[in-house]
Design a protein around this motif. Structure first.
Motif, PDB file in Angstrom:
ATOM      1  N   LEU A   9     -11.835 -44.392  94.690  1.00 19.38           N
ATOM      2  CA  LEU A   9     -11.918 -44.289  93.235  1.00 19.38           C
ATOM      3  C   LEU A   9     -10.914 -43.261  92.727  1.00 19.38           C
ATOM      4  CD1 LEU A   9     -13.549 -45.438  90.856  1.00 19.38           C
ATOM      5  CD2 LEU A   9     -15.092 -43.479  91.076  1.00 19.38           C
ATOM      6  N   TYR A  10     -10.121 -43.663  91.746  1.00 18.25           N
ATOM      7  CA  TYR A  10      -9.203 -42.736  91.091  1.00 18.25           C
ATOM      8  C   TYR A  10      -9.799 -42.347  89.740  1.00 18.25           C
ATOM      9  CZ  TYR A  10      -5.360 -40.979  88.314  1.00 18.25           C
ATOM     10  OH  TYR A  10      -4.591 -40.202  87.490  1.00 18.25           O
ATOM     11  N   ASP A  15     -11.576 -39.545  82.646  1.00 16.91           N
ATOM     12  CA  ASP A  15     -12.681 -39.997  83.490  1.00 16.91           C
ATOM     13  C   ASP A  15     -13.524 -38.815  83.955  1.00 16.91           C
ATOM     14  OD1 ASP A  15     -11.763 -42.672  83.402  1.00 16.91           O
ATOM     15  OD2 ASP A  15     -10.473 -42.362  85.141  1.00 16.91           O
ATOM     16  N   MET A  16     -12.853 -37.717  84.299  1.00 20.01           N
ATOM     17  CA  MET A  16     -13.568 -36.535  84.769  1.00 20.01           C
ATOM     18  C   MET A  16     -14.442 -35.947  83.672  1.00 20.01           C
ATOM     19  SD  MET A  16     -12.909 -36.251  87.929  1.00 20.01           S
ATOM     20  CE  MET A  16     -13.686 -34.655  88.181  1.00 20.01           C
ATOM     21  N   PRO A 124     -10.220 -42.069 102.464  1.00 23.10           N
ATOM     22  CA  PRO A 124     -10.386 -41.476 101.137  1.00 23.10           C
ATOM     23  C   PRO A 124     -11.550 -42.109 100.391  1.00 23.10           C
ATOM     24  CG  PRO A 124      -8.547 -43.013 101.135  1.00 23.10           C
ATOM     25  CD  PRO A 124      -8.990 -42.882 102.558  1.00 23.10           C
ATOM     26  N   GLU A 125     -12.309 -41.278  99.700  1.00 19.93           N
ATOM     27  CA  GLU A 125     -13.393 -41.765  98.855  1.00 19.93           C
ATOM     28  C   GLU A 125     -13.055 -41.630  97.379  1.00 19.93           C
ATOM     29  OE1 GLU A 125     -17.038 -39.886 100.022  1.00 19.93           O
ATOM     30  OE2 GLU A 125     -17.168 -41.063 101.870  1.00 19.93           O
ATOM     31  N   ALA A 126     -12.276 -40.600  97.042  1.00 22.72           N
ATOM     32  CA  ALA A 126     -11.891 -40.407  95.642  1.00 22.72           C
ATOM     33  C   ALA A 126     -10.664 -39.517  95.558  1.00 22.72           C
ATOM     34  CB  ALA A 126     -13.038 -39.789  94.850  1.00 22.72           C
ATOM     35  N   LEU A 352     -18.139 -37.049  91.109  1.00 21.84           N
ATOM     36  CA  LEU A 352     -17.967 -38.395  91.662  1.00 21.84           C
ATOM     37  C   LEU A 352     -19.272 -39.188  91.598  1.00 21.84           C
ATOM     38  CD1 LEU A 352     -16.359 -40.567  93.167  1.00 21.84           C
ATOM     39  CD2 LEU A 352     -16.925 -39.376  95.316  1.00 21.84           C
ATOM     40  N   GLN A 353     -20.398 -38.530  91.877  1.00 20.95           N
ATOM     41  CA  GLN A 353     -21.678 -39.242  91.811  1.00 20.95           C
ATOM     42  C   GLN A 353     -21.950 -39.728  90.383  1.00 20.95           C
ATOM     43  OE1 GLN A 353     -22.589 -39.674  94.987  1.00 20.95           O
ATOM     44  NE2 GLN A 353     -20.902 -38.215  95.248  1.00 20.95           N
ATOM     45  N   LYS A 354     -21.623 -38.904  89.402  1.00 18.61           N
ATOM     46  CA  LYS A 354     -21.809 -39.299  88.000  1.00 18.61           C
ATOM     47  C   LYS A 354     -20.851 -40.432  87.634  1.00 18.61           C
ATOM     48  CE  LYS A 354     -23.478 -38.847  83.817  1.00 18.61           C
ATOM     49  NZ  LYS A 354     -24.886 -39.168  83.497  1.00 18.61           N
ATOM     50  N   ALA A 355     -19.610 -40.356  88.119  1.00 19.06           N
ATOM     51  CA  ALA A 355     -18.632 -41.409  87.830  1.00 19.06           C
ATOM     52  C   ALA A 355     -19.106 -42.754  88.364  1.00 19.06           C
ATOM     53  CB  ALA A 355     -17.283 -41.036  88.430  1.00 19.06           C
ATOM     54  N   LYS A 356     -19.691 -42.740  89.550  1.00 18.17           N
ATOM     55  CA  LYS A 356     -20.219 -43.984  90.117  1.00 18.17           C
ATOM     56  C   LYS A 356     -21.384 -44.504  89.285  1.00 18.17           C
ATOM     57  CE  LYS A 356     -19.015 -42.997  94.964  1.00 18.17           C
ATOM     58  NZ  LYS A 356     -19.565 -42.665  96.300  1.00 18.17           N
ATOM     59  N   GLU A 357     -22.212 -43.574  88.826  1.00 16.60           N
ATOM     60  CA  GLU A 357     -23.386 -43.963  88.027  1.00 16.60           C
ATOM     61  C   GLU A 357     -22.985 -44.629  86.722  1.00 16.60           C
ATOM     62  OE1 GLU A 357     -26.794 -41.633  85.439  1.00 16.60           O
ATOM     63  OE2 GLU A 357     -26.120 -40.722  87.329  1.00 16.60           O
ATOM     64  N   ILE A 358     -21.971 -44.079  86.038  1.00 16.43           N
ATOM     65  CA  ILE A 358     -21.562 -44.641  84.743  1.00 16.43           C
ATOM     66  C   ILE A 358     -20.425 -45.650  84.889  1.00 16.43           C
ATOM     67  CG2 ILE A 358     -22.315 -42.560  83.545  1.00 16.43           C
ATOM     68  CD1 ILE A 358     -19.388 -41.737  83.279  1.00 16.43           C
ATOM     69  N   GLU A 359     -20.000 -45.874  86.123  1.00 11.91           N
ATOM     70  CA  GLU A 359     -18.967 -46.864  86.448  1.00 11.91           C
ATOM     71  C   GLU A 359     -17.662 -46.609  85.691  1.00 11.91           C
ATOM     72  OE1 GLU A 359     -20.763 -50.685  85.792  1.00 11.91           O
ATOM     73  OE2 GLU A 359     -21.922 -50.579  87.649  1.00 11.91           O
ATOM     74  N   THR A 360     -17.193 -45.368  85.805  1.00 13.83           N
ATOM     75  CA  THR A 360     -15.903 -45.031  85.214  1.00 13.83           C
ATOM     76  C   THR A 360     -14.879 -44.831  86.314  1.00 13.83           C
ATOM     77  OG1 THR A 360     -14.811 -43.637  83.552  1.00 13.83           O
ATOM     78  CG2 THR A 360     -16.158 -42.508  85.196  1.00 13.83           C
ATOM     79  N   GLY A 361     -13.598 -44.794  85.939  1.00 11.69           N
ATOM     80  CA  GLY A 361     -12.530 -44.635  86.910  1.00 11.69           C
ATOM     81  C   GLY A 361     -11.939 -45.970  87.324  1.00 11.69           C
ATOM     82  N   GLN A 362     -10.969 -45.901  88.196  1.00  6.52           N
ATOM     83  CA  GLN A 362     -10.236 -47.089  88.641  1.00  6.52           C
ATOM     84  C   GLN A 362     -10.321 -47.205  90.157  1.00  6.52           C
ATOM     85  OE1 GLN A 362      -6.145 -47.074  87.437  1.00  6.52           O
ATOM     86  NE2 GLN A 362      -5.657 -49.019  88.438  1.00  6.52           N
ATOM     87  N   ILE A 363     -10.777 -48.346  90.639  1.00  5.56           N
ATOM     88  CA  ILE A 363     -10.836 -48.575  92.076  1.00  5.56           C
ATOM     89  C   ILE A 363      -9.450 -48.972  92.568  1.00  5.56           C
ATOM     90  CG2 ILE A 363     -11.804 -49.997  93.916  1.00  5.56           C
ATOM     91  CD1 ILE A 363     -14.345 -50.265  92.233  1.00  5.56           C
TER      92      ILE A 363
END
Length: 373
Positions: A9-10, A15-16, A124-126, A352-363
């Motif tokens: 995830l980028y 996003d942050m 890499p995870e993020a 990162l956990q919050k980003a996954k929860e709200i589905e933000t960022g770019q895979i």
């Protein structure tokens, strides 16, 4: 899905922000948890003793090769790597380039990124924008210190230097010391002091008095909490007589204090003594001539055999319950801070956990299958 496929995830700066990177209350909570894990020993950092601040690249004063950068103010690249256990169970690094000339281009002095990696595979995870990660985690630490080291019902806070780090540091101190009523601000640039005063007026209406001090002494005197974060070539110098009995002194930047006071009458708490020992392996004595932090002055005093090692204590040991925090209302406590990569990794992981929860960022895809197994 093919087990060889690797995506990560980028997260850009926006996003942050959406992922809560500016949530200081949460950041303080996470940093307390980091110190607990450090007190328990469930972490690793780089270097020979697994506690290095990081590995820098400094450029030469007179480069011998075409195109090689020349040394200058805050001119360096640096990697800060760590593993953090507990619920985080992650490896990662903060990587940045720094150049004071960036300011003339409208850029921050340092431009930072954090990479988080799977502990088992190294995948890499993020990859994430990290300027806000860094400023928030740096600002959170003085508040964590205040929670365990400041006198209960502290009412007066003196702020030395009015830059970004002082701003975020006050945010954390205000959270852990809700009894504050008065803030004094001293900066050699009055416009910076006024800017910080306006921020506090707007966001902390319970602060009854905000005073722009005309001198360093006036700012320090009668303050229950003193936070000094200046970045100029001249380090502020405190006299012992200015310090209130029972004061908590937060020191994330260079400072000059009377040697006899530090050795004989102050209680010295550090963020992580093993990191200073790593600097002792990486630098030449006197260590404080290379890095003008209180922790490096303590290194000098230990080297000179004028300060027993047992008189230096880790905040992580206090939070983990290994040693007591503040012992009485009269002791003056100095909290030396140098910055640790475990902070960045923990706060990045939390965002990162919050980003996954709200589905933000770019895979982003690294590969479906590696070209060479």
């Amino acid at each position: 899905m093919d087990e060889t496929r690797i995506d990560f995830l980028y997260l850009n700066e926006q996003d942050m922000i959406q992922s809560g990177v500016t949530d200081m209350e949460k950041c303080v909570e996470v940093m307390c948890d980091v110190y607990r894990l450090m007190g328990e020993g469930d972490y690793l950092m780089g270097g020979g003793n697994n506690n290095s601040h990081g590995q820098p690249i400094f450029f030469p004063d007179e480069p011998k090769h075409p195109g090689m950068p020349k040394n200058g103010p805050d001119r360096r690249f640096m990697t800060m790597e760590a593993y953090l256990g507990g619920k985080y169970h992650v490896c990662g690094e903060k990587w940045y380039g720094s150049n004071r000339e960036n300011l003339s281009k409208g850029l921050p002095r340092s431009i930072l990124m954090v990479m988080l990696n799977n502990v088992e595979t190294g995948a890499p995870e993020a990859l994430m924008s990290a300027n806000l990660i860094s400023s928030m985690r740096t600002g959170a630490i003085p508040g964590v210190g205040a929670k365990y080291l400041a006198r209960k019902e502290s009412k007066v806070c003196g702020l030395i230097g009015a830059g970004v780090i002082t701003k975020t540091s006050f945010m954390s101190i205000a959270i852990t010391c809700p009894s504050l009523e008065k803030v004094k601000i001293y900066d050699v640039f009055p416009t910076s002091a006024e800017r910080l005063a306006n921020f506090i007026r707007k966001n902390y209406p319970h602060i009854k008095v905000i005073e722009l001090s005309e001198s360093l002494e006036a700012c320090v005197q009668d303050s229950d909490i003193v936070h000094a974060a200046t970045s100029g070539a001249i380090e502020p110098e405190f006299n012992e007589e200015w310090l209130k009995k029972g004061a908590y002194i937060s020191l994330p930047a260079g400072i000059k204090l009377p040697k006899d006071f530090v050795i004989n009458r102050a209680r010295n708490i550090v963020d992580n003594w093993k990191t200073y020992e790593a600097w002792a392996e990486e630098l030449e004595y006197p260590y404080s001539s290379h890095i003008p932090l209180l922790g490096c002055s303590l290194l000098d005093y230990v080297h000179d055999k004028v300060l027993p090692l047992e008189k230096i204590q880790n905040l992580g040991d206090i939070i983990a319950g290994n040693i007591p925090g503040r012992i009485d209302d009269d002791e003056i406590i100095l909290f030396a801070q140098g910055g640790l990569p475990v902070y960045d990794i923990a706060w990045a992981w939390t965002c990162l956990q919050k980003a996954k929860e709200i589905e933000t960022g770019q895979i982003l895809n690294l590969w479906d299958k590696p070209a060479m197994a």
